[in-house]
Write an enzyme that holds these catalytic residues in place. Structure first.
Site, PDB file in Angstrom:
ATOM      1  CE  LYS A   1      -3.943   2.201   2.190  1.00 26.61           C
ATOM      2  NZ  LYS A   1      -5.228   1.924   2.830  1.00 26.61           N
TER       3      LYS A   1
ATOM      4  CG  ASP B   1      -5.734   0.416   6.248  1.00 26.89           C
ATOM      5  OD1 ASP B   1      -6.529  -0.013   7.108  1.00 26.89           O
ATOM      6  OD2 ASP B   1      -6.045   1.255   5.386  1.00 26.89           O
TER       7      ASP B   1
ATOM      8  N   GLY C   1      -4.678   0.435  -3.358  1.00 26.20           N
ATOM      9  CA  GLY C   1      -4.573   1.862  -3.585  1.00 26.20           C
ATOM     10  C   GLY C   1      -4.962   2.669  -2.365  1.00 26.20           C
TER      11      GLY C   1
END
Length: 247
Positions: A56, A73, A133
């Site tokens: 990421k 994340d 993304g």
């Protein structure tokens, strides 16, 4: 925090590397479940014996509180792959802002050439590379380089994550149109969290996106927490092998 880099004006940092095997996970908006879908795909592929890398490019919003059971994340993706969180997300910033703004507030500069090289390095060390993304497809990494540009340069099939409820038809079709206008290959759309008893609206949304968007549709049900074993179970029925073979 982030690694300071010189800025760039190039929209195409390097020729696409078509040797990478993987998927590029984008979304119709922020908060639609991209990371859950990406982590679930990573977890099930790893459970099947694949060497999986997650990437990421930029993570923002680290100053925000996280939901119980769901780590940030980069930690979630690292847990699903067995990787290092700092390699999953090389640029990490506190404010919940667009990457180009978060970098500017931190006094850092995002360098597309370096981001592409970092992603390729991770992919070359694994059997499968799953790139997630930031926000939607047209979110700027710099004022001259967007998430769509990164997807193009990595030449990975695109997986579009969308909500199942009201408003998703417009958001998803706009994303598909933007992707096709830029020559991106679309593997499928994933609606999540898909309810166990979907409403007529949700069923109609699925059918309408498939017909109007001329795209394969899959669903992922709600996952209760970020445990890799639960993520793997949730994604077990997704046709990931077919998506990985998309042109």
């Amino acid at each position: 925090m982030g690694r300071p880099r010189p800025s760039t004006t190039s929209r195409s940092p390097a020729p696409p590397d078509r040797s990478l095997r993987g998927l590029f996970v984008t979304g119709t908006d922020t908060g639609v479940g991209k990371t859950v879908v990406a982590a679930a795909i990573c977890a099930v592929l790893r459970a099947r014996g694949e060497r999986v890398a997650a990437f990421k490019p930029v993570l923002t919003g680290l100053d925000e509180a996280v939901d119980p059971g769901w780590p940030p994340d980069h930690q979630l993706l690292a847990g699903a792959t067995g990787g290092e969180p700092t390699r999953v997300a090389p640029y990490r910033f506190g404010p919940a802002a667009s990457p180009h703004l978060a970098a500017r507030l931190a006094g850092a500069a995002l360098e597309p050439r370096t981001i592409v090289a970092d992603a390729r390095r991770e992919g070359e060390c694994a059997d499968v590379l799953i790139v997630e993304g930031v926000g939607g497809l047209l979110v700027p990494l710099t004022l001259n380089y967007s998430i769509a540009d990164l997807a193009r340069d990595l030449a990975l099939p695109l997986l579009v994550v969308a909500r199942p409820g009201l408003g998703t038809i417009n958001h998803t079709l706009l994303t598909l149109d933007a992707a096709r206008a830029r020559g991106l290959a679309i593997a499928a759309v994933v609606l999540t969290p898909w309810p166990s008893d979907p409403t007529d609206v949700e069923r109609s949304n699925l059918e309408s996106i498939a017909d109007l968007g001329r795209v394969e549709i899959a669903t992922l049900e709600r996952v209760e927490c970020g445990d890799p074993s639960l993520l793997a179970v949730s994604a077990d029925r997704l046709p990931i092998s077919r998506w990985l073979a998309a042109p």
